[in-house]
Design a protein around this motif. Structure first.
Motif, short mmCIF file in Angstrom:
data_model
loop_
_atom_site.label_atom_id
_atom_site.label_comp_id
_atom_site.label_asym_id
_atom_site.label_seq_id
_atom_site.Cartn_x
_atom_site.Cartn_y
_atom_site.Cartn_z
N SER A 77 21.31 26.16 -10.67
CA SER A 77 21.29 27.56 -11.07
C SER A 77 21.22 27.68 -12.58
O SER A 77 22.10 27.20 -13.29
N ASP A 79 22.06 29.51 -14.93
CA ASP A 79 22.91 30.68 -15.18
C ASP A 79 23.36 30.83 -16.63
O ASP A 79 24.15 31.72 -16.95
N SER A 105 26.05 33.95 -16.94
CA SER A 105 27.38 33.50 -16.55
C SER A 105 28.48 34.11 -17.41
O SER A 105 29.66 33.89 -17.17
N ALA A 118 26.64 35.98 -12.71
CA ALA A 118 25.92 34.82 -12.19
C ALA A 118 26.65 34.23 -10.99
O ALA A 118 26.03 33.84 -10.00
N ASN A 122 25.09 33.42 -7.52
CA ASN A 122 25.18 32.04 -7.04
C ASN A 122 25.81 31.99 -5.66
O ASN A 122 25.37 31.25 -4.78
N SER A 140 25.74 24.27 -11.85
CA SER A 140 25.62 25.41 -12.75
C SER A 140 25.17 24.91 -14.12
O SER A 140 25.78 24.01 -14.70
#
Length: 518
Positions: A77, A79, A105, A118, A122, A140
């Motif tokens: 991800s 993020d 994030s 995020a 997610n 992440s």
RNA sequence: GAGCCCGUAGCUCAGCGGUAGAGCAUUCGCCUUUUAAGCGAGGGGCCCUGGGUUCGAAUCCCAGCGGGCUCACCA
């Protein structure tokens, strides 16, 4: 391992796996093969993201089948990337608007269920993946950047700064070239991700300077102080995470090429790659969340099984396919057809059967005992949302006993069919009013039914319908039935009325008939 | 401009070296009761065109024609 000749298996995940196997077999001491799928959590997961994970997992499953490699699926991800546009499906757009340019994030989740914006997206993705029982490692980007897990590669990129920038610049327009930087500093004060020109200060120690308010400020490229611009980020990940296989939509073909060139200046790690076609809507236009066309994962799962969704994703990934509501019943029926055909198939044929891939080779022993389109017809005929009534009618329709496990599957698809009926069929039904003669016949029918006791058999009902028909339409009994179907169901044909009335129940039958002559 | 995909029944598509297929649509037959939102039967195809490979091509290769999408801002 066994002695099946996998080259004869035509299923695309096997062909991909064979290609991948040839490649990784050349690497010394290779034991684990890593698959990556990327996700940008700027909004709720798109059906395309989901398709990518699903398909990648199918290739992974095949590689395990044909080789002794261990495998690992990373869903990465991105993020730490900045929010650029407020997505339309988020419940608090105004609050989100204030966080444009902030790392995803670091934006709060205003639904207050998750640690960050995020994190919320997610988790939406994870819940879909878990629903499909995937085994994956979620990574992440923020975690990796901040904890220095990309530092080695970041320094390498800085070291080859000139070479890398020379790959990118020719692909950009003049205006963009001036502001372009592979490193996006994260502002210490505001925490925004900055798209500003930079200067290299100290390659060895990883120091750059970026321009802010007409002066240059120094910052490290490591430890989460900078994020990479995405094409470089992609290439960097291949090295940092040692990626062997990654798919992408055809929109990213040029990016993949570019990232591959960049990868030569990192650790020269380029995954085996397959590009797939994008999903289109009913009119053949690309589906996107902002347009709201096509289907979302949730929408599909509302009306169709997860298996039917997997099947849709499995079929012809390299063809642009229209994804809309009609696809669901089609896919549901195709699934059942494939399930039935599976029963007597040889091993090589089974490896070609999409169900083997959809279920990651653990094909279930049971499925629903009736085609979904057929069930939809019955639900429509019954015009009810009562599960039990539908089930009773299905049992009459199927005649034979349904085993317990099949019945469980039936229960599931009855719920789906009811929702499908409510939303797509019911609104389009147009029944007509009876003419004088028909009204007369229906009144007669009502009278006869009322005269019977409450326990009326299907046969009795059928007898009455015939009796009335013969009295009022003696020359054309066929017309009587067609008229009834048109008046009751808005169609020229329908279920056998005796058994239908019987399942429907006397009270509701009377109500239904009375309603037509009001 | 470059890339990806598609041209097969009226429509939507599957098939991807070995007799041309499905669903829907259409035509016909079937309700004095044995599943009628059903069943049975039928019609409908230069598998875009031209070359090549092959004993054999809708299928593989090359060229062309037609259509769609994507990228060249962001990701």
């Amino acid at each position: 391992m066994n002695n099946i000749d996998y080259k004869k298996v035509k299923a695309w995940p096997f062909q991909e796996a064979l290609k991948l196997k040839n490649r990784v077999s050349k690497i010394n001491n290779k034991k684990i093969v890593t698959f990556e799928t990327g996700y940008g959590p700027s909004g709720a997961p798109h059906i395309g993201t989901f398709a990518e994970v699903l398909r990648t997992n199918m290739v992974r499953n095949c590689l395990e089948e044909i080789s002794d490699f261990s495998t690992n699926l990373i869903t990465f991800s991105d993020d730490l990337d900045a929010l650029r546009k407020v997505p339309e499906d988020y419940p608090f757009p105004d609050k989100l608007k204030e966080y444009i340019d902030y790392p995803l994030s670091m934006i709060p989740d205003f639904t207050e269920k998750y640690e960050s914006y995020a994190d919320r997206n997610n988790n939406l993705l994870k819940s879909f993946l878990n629903n499909f029982k995937f085994d994956y490692n979620f990574i992440s980007s923020t975690d990796y950047y901040i904890n220095g897990k990309f530092d080695q590669q970041l320094l390498k990129i800085l070291d080859n700064y000139e070479s890398i920038i020379n790959i990118i610049l020719p692909t950009l327009r003049k205006e963009r070239r001036e502001s372009y930087s592979p490193f996006l500093p994260i502002c210490k004060k505001t925490k925004k991700v900055l798209q500003v020109p930079i200067k290299v200060v100290d390659k060895k120690n990883g120091v750059i300077a970026y321009r802010e308010n007409n002066q240059y400020k120094e910052t490290l490229v490591t430890g989460g102080s900078c994020k990479l611009q995405w094409k470089i980020d992609w290439a960097m990940r291949w090295s940092a995470l040692n990626i062997d296989y990654e798919m992408n939509g055809k929109d990213l073909i040029p990016s993949f090429d570019l990232s591959s060139q960049i990868a030569n200046f990192i650790e020269n790690k380029i995954p085996s790659n397959m590009s797939y076609e994008l999903f289109l809507d009913e009119k053949g236009e690309k589906i996107s969340k902002s347009k709201g066309n096509g289907l979302s994962i949730d929408e599909w799962l509302n009306y169709g099984s997860s298996e039917s969704l997997s099947l849709f994703m499995y079929n012809n990934p390299k063809r642009a396919k229209k994804l809309y509501f009609d696809c669901i019943p089609k896919s549901m029926d195709e699934y059942r057809k494939l399930f039935i055909s599976l029963q007597n198939q040889s091993i090589t044929k089974i490896l070609d059967n999409p169900l083997w891939h959809i279920h990651q080779k653990n094909i279930p022993t049971n499925t629903y005992p009736i085609d979904f389109t057929n069930l939809l017809n019955l639900v429509t005929a019954l015009n009810t949302t009562n599960n039990q009534t539908i089930k009773d009618f299905v049992k009459i329709y199927l005649k034979e006993e349904i085993n317990v496990l099949d019945e469980k599957e039936l229960d599931k698809i009855i719920l789906l069919s009811i929702k499908y009926y409510k939303n797509f069929i019911f609104p389009n039904i147009s029944k007509r009013k009876p003419d004088i003669k028909e009204s007369q016949a229906i009144k007669k029918l009502l009278f006869e039914i009322k005269n019977l006791n409450d326990e009326i058999s299907a046969e009795d009902y059928q007898n009455i319908v015939f009796k009335v028909g013969k009295e009022i339409f003696p020359d054309d009994l066929r017309k009587w039935f067609i008229s009834l179907y048109q008046i009751l169901f808005g169609s020229d044909s329908g279920p056998r009325l005796g058994s239908f009335f019987n399942v429907y129940g006397k009270k509701k039958v009377l109500f239904l008939l009375e309603d037509t002559i009001k």
